[in-house]
Design an enzyme around this catalytic site. Structure first.
Site, PDB file in Angstrom:
ATOM      1  N   GLY A  53      36.119  14.121  21.649  1.00 21.20           N
ATOM      2  CA  GLY A  53      36.209  13.604  20.289  1.00 21.20           C
ATOM      3  C   GLY A  53      35.783  14.658  19.286  1.00 21.20           C
ATOM      4  CD  GLN A  58      31.905  17.227  15.851  1.00 18.10           C
ATOM      5  OE1 GLN A  58      32.639  16.261  16.042  1.00 18.10           O
ATOM      6  NE2 GLN A  58      31.401  17.966  16.835  1.00 18.10           N
ATOM      7  CB  CYS A  96      27.895  17.583  20.730  1.00 15.63           C
ATOM      8  SG  CYS A  96      28.375  17.508  18.991  1.00 15.63           S
ATOM      9  CG  LEU A  97      33.874  19.715  20.894  1.00 13.22           C
ATOM     10  CD1 LEU A  97      35.202  19.394  20.210  1.00 13.22           C
ATOM     11  CD2 LEU A  97      34.081  20.691  22.033  1.00 13.22           C
ATOM     12  CG  HIS A 138      29.127  11.953  20.345  1.00 15.54           C
ATOM     13  ND1 HIS A 138      28.126  12.577  21.041  1.00 15.54           N
ATOM     14  CD2 HIS A 138      29.681  12.907  19.540  1.00 15.54           C
ATOM     15  CE1 HIS A 138      28.078  13.860  20.670  1.00 15.54           C
ATOM     16  NE2 HIS A 138      29.020  14.077  19.763  1.00 15.54           N
ATOM     17  CD  GLU A 139      33.265  12.535  18.147  1.00 13.36           C
ATOM     18  OE1 GLU A 139      33.131  13.115  17.045  1.00 13.36           O
ATOM     19  OE2 GLU A 139      32.997  13.106  19.223  1.00 13.36           O
ATOM     20  CG  HIS A 142      29.437  13.918  14.911  1.00 12.88           C
ATOM     21  ND1 HIS A 142      28.566  14.960  14.669  1.00 12.88           N
ATOM     22  CD2 HIS A 142      29.839  14.059  16.193  1.00 12.88           C
ATOM     23  CE1 HIS A 142      28.439  15.694  15.749  1.00 12.88           C
ATOM     24  NE2 HIS A 142      29.194  15.174  16.693  1.00 12.88           N
TER      25      HIS A 142
END
Length: 189
Positions: A53, A58, A96-97, A138-139, A142
């Protein structure tokens, strides 16, 4: 021959320490070509990074939108709102990216219902369990300026911060990690 619409746009992913990651995103109010371009950029970047995701913050964009691709289920949500049909939890590795190469066990709800909109303003609902539920939570975090390390207990958070400080991509003094302002399973930590 590639036409303009087929060209991929892969943008740099902001890493831990960038203030945009700790800032709540603004609700999307205009569903236009610019929003659709953002969703395409998110999708192209997610595909390139081979993640599960990716949220607009981000990429440095403070709007409530994210894309996902988990277990063959792909899509996007704009202005998501989560609800939880039960109290079941899961504890397992999460990455996480914005913290490349690092994975830490994190407790999440096992089942989630995510309601939001498409990039054209049409209502949409995604029901997920397991990894998809983890990704949707998670997203959405963010978009609220919350990182998954904010969801960890003190011991796990300390270990995560040590790993972040040692990571080759980390560039400088760590920002203060906050405790999530959102209740975790009905209670504040």
């Amino acid at each position: 021959m590639l036409c303009k619409e087929d060209a991929m746009t892969v943008l740099p992913v902001r890493v831990f320490g960038d203030p945009v990651l700790a800032t709540p995103a603004e609700e999307v109010t205009t569903f236009d070509a610019q929003l659709r371009r953002l969703v395409r950029d998110l999708t192209d970047t997610l595909r390139s990074e081979q993640g599960a995701g990716l949220a607009a913050p981000q990429l440095g964009v403070g709007l409530r939108a994210f894309v996902f691709h988990v277990d063959g289920v792909a899509g996007h949500l704009v202005n998501p709102v989560l609800s939880f049909p039960d109290e079941q939890t899961q504890d397992g590795p999460e990455g996480c990216l914005s913290m490349p190469g690092l994975y830490f066990d994190t407790v999440r709800r096992r089942h989630v219902v995510a309601k939001g909109y498409t990039d054209r303003g049409d209502p949409v609902q995604v029901v997920g369990d397991g990894e998809l539920a983890r990704c949707l939570q998670h997203e959405t975090d963010h978009l609220d300026g919350v990182l998954f390390i904010d969801r960890m207990d003190t011991g796990r958070r300390r270990a995560a911060m040590r790993a972040i400080r040692d990571a080759p991509w980390f560039a400088g003094a760590a920002p203060r990690v906050k405790v999530s302002p959102h209740p975790l399973f009905g209670r504040q930590r």
